[in-house]
Write a protein that holds these residues in place. Sequence first.
Motif, PDB file in Angstrom:
ATOM      1  N   ASN A  99       0.768  -1.331  -0.011  1.00 58.32           N
ATOM      2  CA  ASN A  99      -0.145  -0.182  -0.027  1.00 58.32           C
ATOM      3  C   ASN A  99       0.746   1.240   0.038  1.00 58.32           C
ATOM      4  N   ALA A 100       0.639   2.163  -0.833  1.00 57.23           N
ATOM      5  CA  ALA A 100       1.479   3.412  -1.144  1.00 57.23           C
ATOM      6  C   ALA A 100       0.661   4.701  -1.334  1.00 57.23           C
ATOM      7  N   ASN A 101       1.159   5.792  -1.158  1.00 57.24           N
ATOM      8  CA  ASN A 101       0.597   6.931  -1.637  1.00 57.24           C
ATOM      9  C   ASN A 101       1.167   7.264  -3.066  1.00 57.24           C
ATOM     10  N   GLU A 102       0.456   8.238  -3.745  1.00 60.64           N
ATOM     11  CA  GLU A 102       0.730   8.411  -5.019  1.00 60.64           C
ATOM     12  C   GLU A 102       2.520   8.872  -5.303  1.00 60.64           C
ATOM     13  N   MET A 103       3.025   9.557  -4.423  1.00 60.00           N
ATOM     14  CA  MET A 103       4.270   9.935  -4.368  1.00 60.00           C
ATOM     15  C   MET A 103       5.235   8.640  -4.316  1.00 60.00           C
ATOM     16  N   ALA A 104       5.018   7.723  -3.511  1.00 60.12           N
ATOM     17  CA  ALA A 104       5.658   6.763  -3.153  1.00 60.12           C
ATOM     18  C   ALA A 104       5.443   5.745  -4.508  1.00 60.12           C
ATOM     19  N   ALA A 105       4.263   5.526  -4.814  1.00 61.22           N
ATOM     20  CA  ALA A 105       4.198   4.716  -6.139  1.00 61.22           C
ATOM     21  C   ALA A 105       4.958   5.325  -7.271  1.00 61.22           C
ATOM     22  N   ARG A 106       4.735   6.381  -7.635  1.00 56.36           N
ATOM     23  CA  ARG A 106       5.631   6.688  -8.822  1.00 56.36           C
ATOM     24  C   ARG A 106       7.145   6.507  -8.791  1.00 56.36           C
ATOM     25  N   LEU A 107       7.697   6.807  -7.354  1.00 59.15           N
ATOM     26  CA  LEU A 107       9.076   6.579  -7.198  1.00 59.15           C
ATOM     27  C   LEU A 107       9.270   4.981  -7.328  1.00 59.15           C
ATOM     28  N   LEU A 108       8.559   4.213  -6.792  1.00 58.72           N
ATOM     29  CA  LEU A 108       8.747   2.722  -7.166  1.00 58.72           C
ATOM     30  C   LEU A 108       8.751   2.268  -8.226  1.00 58.72           C
ATOM     31  N   PRO A 114      10.215  -2.331 -11.842  1.00 61.32           N
ATOM     32  CA  PRO A 114      10.733  -3.098 -12.780  1.00 61.32           C
ATOM     33  C   PRO A 114      11.852  -4.054 -12.496  1.00 61.32           C
ATOM     34  N   THR A 115      12.561  -3.647 -11.642  1.00 65.37           N
ATOM     35  CA  THR A 115      13.819  -4.601 -11.212  1.00 65.37           C
ATOM     36  C   THR A 115      13.289  -5.775 -10.487  1.00 65.37           C
ATOM     37  N   PRO A 121      10.327 -13.383 -11.820  1.00 65.59           N
ATOM     38  CA  PRO A 121       9.359 -13.535 -12.659  1.00 65.59           C
ATOM     39  C   PRO A 121       8.225 -14.266 -11.882  1.00 65.59           C
ATOM     40  N   GLY A 122       8.752 -15.345 -10.955  1.00 65.33           N
ATOM     41  CA  GLY A 122       7.318 -15.726 -10.607  1.00 65.33           C
ATOM     42  C   GLY A 122       6.670 -15.113  -9.478  1.00 65.33           C
ATOM     43  N   MET A 123       7.045 -13.844  -9.110  1.00 68.65           N
ATOM     44  CA  MET A 123       6.248 -13.134  -7.992  1.00 68.65           C
ATOM     45  C   MET A 123       5.277 -12.308  -8.806  1.00 68.65           C
ATOM     46  N   MET A 124       4.270 -11.750  -8.265  1.00 72.83           N
ATOM     47  CA  MET A 124       3.355 -10.591  -8.781  1.00 72.83           C
ATOM     48  C   MET A 124       3.204  -9.775  -7.564  1.00 72.83           C
ATOM     49  N   LEU A 125       3.115  -8.561  -8.120  1.00 71.89           N
ATOM     50  CA  LEU A 125       3.263  -7.373  -7.277  1.00 71.89           C
ATOM     51  C   LEU A 125       2.031  -6.828  -7.060  1.00 71.89           C
ATOM     52  N   ASP A 126       1.083  -6.410  -6.241  1.00 73.26           N
ATOM     53  CA  ASP A 126       0.051  -5.889  -6.037  1.00 73.26           C
ATOM     54  C   ASP A 126       0.256  -4.525  -5.310  1.00 73.26           C
ATOM     55  N   LEU A 127       0.156  -3.370  -6.147  1.00 78.02           N
ATOM     56  CA  LEU A 127       0.596  -2.125  -5.655  1.00 78.02           C
ATOM     57  C   LEU A 127      -0.723  -1.438  -5.815  1.00 78.02           C
ATOM     58  N   VAL A 128      -1.128  -0.985  -4.464  1.00 77.10           N
ATOM     59  CA  VAL A 128      -2.281  -0.185  -4.130  1.00 77.10           C
ATOM     60  C   VAL A 128      -2.141   1.199  -3.781  1.00 77.10           C
ATOM     61  N   ARG A 286      11.310  -9.520   1.703  1.00 76.58           N
ATOM     62  CA  ARG A 286      12.926  -9.382   1.688  1.00 76.58           C
ATOM     63  C   ARG A 286      13.506  -8.931   0.527  1.00 76.58           C
ATOM     64  N   ALA A 287      13.126  -9.745  -0.425  1.00 73.79           N
ATOM     65  CA  ALA A 287      13.845  -9.324  -1.825  1.00 73.79           C
ATOM     66  C   ALA A 287      13.369  -7.936  -2.275  1.00 73.79           C
ATOM     67  N   PHE A 288      12.392  -7.351  -1.883  1.00 69.85           N
ATOM     68  CA  PHE A 288      11.987  -6.310  -2.606  1.00 69.85           C
ATOM     69  C   PHE A 288      12.740  -5.192  -1.964  1.00 69.85           C
ATOM     70  N   ILE A 289      12.838  -5.399  -0.618  1.00 71.27           N
ATOM     71  CA  ILE A 289      13.626  -4.416   0.590  1.00 71.27           C
ATOM     72  C   ILE A 289      15.227  -4.321  -0.359  1.00 71.27           C
ATOM     73  N   SER A 290      15.807  -5.557  -0.489  1.00 72.90           N
ATOM     74  CA  SER A 290      16.823  -5.787  -0.996  1.00 72.90           C
ATOM     75  C   SER A 290      17.271  -4.894  -1.960  1.00 72.90           C
ATOM     76  N   ILE A 291      16.318  -5.000  -3.250  1.00 71.02           N
ATOM     77  CA  ILE A 291      16.270  -4.035  -4.408  1.00 71.02           C
ATOM     78  C   ILE A 291      16.009  -2.445  -4.129  1.00 71.02           C
ATOM     79  N   LEU A 292      15.161  -2.226  -3.045  1.00 69.04           N
ATOM     80  CA  LEU A 292      14.880  -1.073  -2.795  1.00 69.04           C
ATOM     81  C   LEU A 292      16.227  -0.122  -2.142  1.00 69.04           C
ATOM     82  N   THR A 293      16.948  -0.876  -1.476  1.00 65.90           N
ATOM     83  CA  THR A 293      17.796  -0.178  -0.619  1.00 65.90           C
ATOM     84  C   THR A 293      19.095  -0.525  -1.236  1.00 65.90           C
ATOM     85  N   GLY A 294      19.124  -1.359  -2.391  1.00 60.77           N
ATOM     86  CA  GLY A 294      20.647  -1.578  -3.140  1.00 60.77           C
ATOM     87  C   GLY A 294      21.371  -2.253  -2.265  1.00 60.77           C
TER      88      GLY A 294
END
Length: 295
Positions: A99-108, A114-115, A121-128, A286-294
């Motif tokens: 769940n995110a606000n508009e500003m956060a969703a744009r940045l993600l 995409p990364t 490829p086996g994961m699905m992302l539901d970004l609300v 955990r994988a998403f956080i790893s990508i997010l924080t590099g």
Amino acid sequence: MEKPTLADLTAFAAVAEHRSFTRAADALGQSRSSLSHTILVLEKRLGQRLLHRTTRSVAPTEAGARLLQRIGPVLRDFEQALDGFAEDQGILSGTLRINANEMAARLLLRDAVPTFLSHHPGMMLDLVVDRRLVDIVEQGFDAGVRLAEAVPQDMVAVPFGGVARFIAVASPGYLEGRTPPRTPDDLRSHRCIRHRMPSGKSYRWEFERLGQDWVVDVPGALTLDHNGLMVEAAAAGLGIAYVPELIARAMLDAGRLEIVLSDWSPPIPGLCLYYARHRHVPAGLRAFISILTGR
């Protein structure tokens, strides 16, 4: 007595955690009627009523709370074991709900999403995208993304993306022939594009300079509830808008907007991804956080 299956106990734990058959069914990927039937069969097998049900809420009975206390750690250990196995194999699957606000969703959507989808490829992302600050646990989200100042204190917060800034912007056409505001109080003599909050109240613009805070209930004939629309309205010359710099950046770079009161708009702590402290962190998150924080 026929013993409950792992699926039965998982279903019960989901309903007890989400306090809702509908949200639990969504999280489990099954219908509400099927989930309700599973719980009824489980209660019959155990000879105990496990959930109090009303038209508005669901909560564990005393017996249900005791059962949840005993099976909770076992289910979390089981989930961790499966996640660990999947990570060892390098293959993640399932749905990650954020769940995110508009500003956060744009940045993600610029890089992290995409990364993540490319690497897993086996994961699905539901970004609300939601303007309201919701209870991510109650609503069945794995994580939320908000400005650091809005993250609930009982959550684990992971900062990313650096600092943020809210700015007042106007079009060159609007500013032509007008005296630009020099202090926040000067906004009272300008046309401003007001911002309606999810509560229905009008947002009062907040400024700060050299330790001095200034809050202005700006005037204006136009009120909107969406940052993107406020940026478009300002670019159309309808007045001064107060928006996240990230949302206005494209219009600023194109010369369709200019910043006013820049020295009254200092950086603030930026975005954080946050999740419940007491819950198991799934491998996908955990994988998403790893990508997010590099990391």
